[in-house]
Design an enzyme around this catalytic site. Structure first.
Site, short mmCIF file in Angstrom:
data_model
loop_
_atom_site.label_atom_id
_atom_site.label_comp_id
_atom_site.label_asym_id
_atom_site.label_seq_id
_atom_site.Cartn_x
_atom_site.Cartn_y
_atom_site.Cartn_z
N ARG A 163 22.08 56.91 -7.85
CA ARG A 163 20.97 57.34 -8.68
C ARG A 163 19.95 58.00 -7.76
NH1 ARG A 163 17.53 53.19 -12.37
NH2 ARG A 163 16.65 52.65 -10.37
N THR A 180 14.69 61.89 -9.17
CA THR A 180 14.93 62.32 -10.56
C THR A 180 15.47 61.18 -11.42
OG1 THR A 180 17.22 62.91 -10.10
CG2 THR A 180 15.56 64.62 -9.72
N ASP A 237 17.62 45.43 -5.98
CA ASP A 237 18.63 46.47 -5.75
C ASP A 237 19.97 45.81 -5.44
OD1 ASP A 237 18.60 49.71 -4.56
OD2 ASP A 237 20.33 48.40 -4.25
N ASP A 270 21.87 46.97 -2.17
CA ASP A 270 21.21 46.49 -0.95
C ASP A 270 21.42 44.99 -0.77
OD1 ASP A 270 20.34 48.97 -0.24
OD2 ASP A 270 18.30 48.72 -1.01
C1 PRP Z 1 22.57 51.10 -8.94
C2 PRP Z 1 23.52 50.26 -9.77
C3 PRP Z 1 23.98 51.22 -10.84
C4 PRP Z 1 22.75 52.07 -11.06
C5 PRP Z 1 22.10 51.62 -12.33
O1 PRP Z 1 23.26 51.91 -8.06
O2 PRP Z 1 24.57 49.69 -9.02
O3 PRP Z 1 25.08 52.01 -10.45
O4 PRP Z 1 21.87 51.83 -9.95
O5 PRP Z 1 21.04 52.45 -12.64
P1 PRP Z 1 21.02 53.40 -13.92
O6 PRP Z 1 21.55 52.59 -15.05
O7 PRP Z 1 19.56 53.72 -14.07
O8 PRP Z 1 21.84 54.61 -13.65
P2 PRP Z 1 22.50 52.88 -7.03
O9 PRP Z 1 22.20 54.19 -7.68
O10 PRP Z 1 21.33 52.15 -6.45
O11 PRP Z 1 23.59 53.21 -5.95
P3 PRP Z 1 24.30 52.25 -4.88
O12 PRP Z 1 25.22 51.33 -5.65
O13 PRP Z 1 25.03 53.19 -4.02
O14 PRP Z 1 23.23 51.46 -4.15
N1 URA Z 2 19.73 49.59 -9.73
C1 URA Z 2 19.63 48.36 -9.16
O1 URA Z 2 20.33 48.03 -8.20
N2 URA Z 2 18.73 47.50 -9.68
C2 URA Z 2 17.95 47.82 -10.74
O2 URA Z 2 17.14 46.99 -11.17
C3 URA Z 2 18.08 49.10 -11.31
C4 URA Z 2 19.00 49.95 -10.79
#
Ligand code: PRP
Ligand code: URA
Length: 209
Positions: free
Chosen positions: A104, A108, A200, A203
């Site tokens: 994400r 944006t 997160d 993380d």
């Molecule tokens: C997080 C999570 C989802 C997304 C959810 O991933 O694991 O994939 O955010 O958010 P949304 O419903 O608003 O799209 P992130 O984008 O942080 O990527 P990552 O798993 O690589 O840390």
């Molecule tokens: N992605 C995450 O990992 N946590 C949140 O709360 C939202 C998006």
């Protein structure tokens, strides 16, 4: 309209409390996500079809039931979805695993796809898209769209925690997709984080940041 199932078994609720706690470190967080994914796999497979077979016990010949061999595919959304794969495979070891890489964009908030690799027969598999978090719903919406574009017909979405906003986005964009959650939270904050949520997920799973 797709149904929303909150899998609120006491063991799942108990473990989700520890997952949410900011004092829970990476090792324990990872173990708990694995355990909850396994428990959710138990619930999400409740409707798998069975067929009759005949076996011999040490006592007598008898009719029993075995899985009818419905093909399942797990599709974690990278990266956080990876944390749920092993737990699910413990219960569904024959499942094939595809991967969709999405992140994400922090500015944006739009999902950006950077990787996709799927089993060649996804059109005949029951696919379970997995991601711990359903926040705005953008990532899951796009991942499901990508799968459909490549021929997927039967898709379910499984997340640990969702915001109502994300659930609505999936219901609207993919009314054929049932959603399975361990918890449905209150709302999103100004940075589109789930409240109360768990922070997160990527993380916390991988010890980054
Ligand atoms: C997080 C999570 C989802 C997304 C959810 O991933 O694991 O994939 O955010 O958010 P949304 O419903 O608003 O799209 P992130 O984008 O942080 O990527 P990552 O798993 O690589 O840390
Ligand atoms: N992605 C995450 O990992 N946590 C949140 O709360 C939202 C998006």
């Amino acid at each position: 309209m797709g149904n929303v199932h909150v899998l609120d078994h006491p063991l799942i609720q108990h473990k989700i409390s520890f997952i949410r706690n900011k004092e829970t470190g990476t090792k324990e967080f990872r173990e708990l996500v694995d355990e909850v994914a396994m428990l959710m796999a138990f619930e999400i497979t409740r409707d798998l079809p069975l067929e009759e077979t005949t076996i011999e016990t040490p006592v007598i010949k008898t009719k029993t039931k075995v899985l009818a061999g419905k093909k399942i595919g797990l599709v974690p959304i990278l990266r956080a979805g990876l944390g749920m794969v092993d737990g699910m495979l413990k219960l569904i070891p024959a499942a094939k695993v595809g991967h969709v890489g999405l992140y994400r964009d922090p500015e944006t908030l739009q999902p950006v796809e950077y990787y996709i690799k799927l089993p060649s027969d996804i059109h005949e598999r029951e696919l379970i898209v997995i991601d711990p978090m359903l926040a705005t719903g953008g990532s899951a919406k796009d991942a499901i769209q990508s799968l459909k574009k490549r021929g997927a017909k039967n898709i379910r979405l499984m997340c640990l925690i969702a915001a109502p906003e994300g659930v609505e986005v999936i219901k609207e964009a993919h009314p054929d997709v049932d959603i399975y959650l361990a918890a449905l939270d209150e709302k999103l904050d100004d940075h589109a984080y789930i409240v109360p949520g768990l922070g997160d997920a990527g993380d916390r799973l991988f010890g980054t940041k």
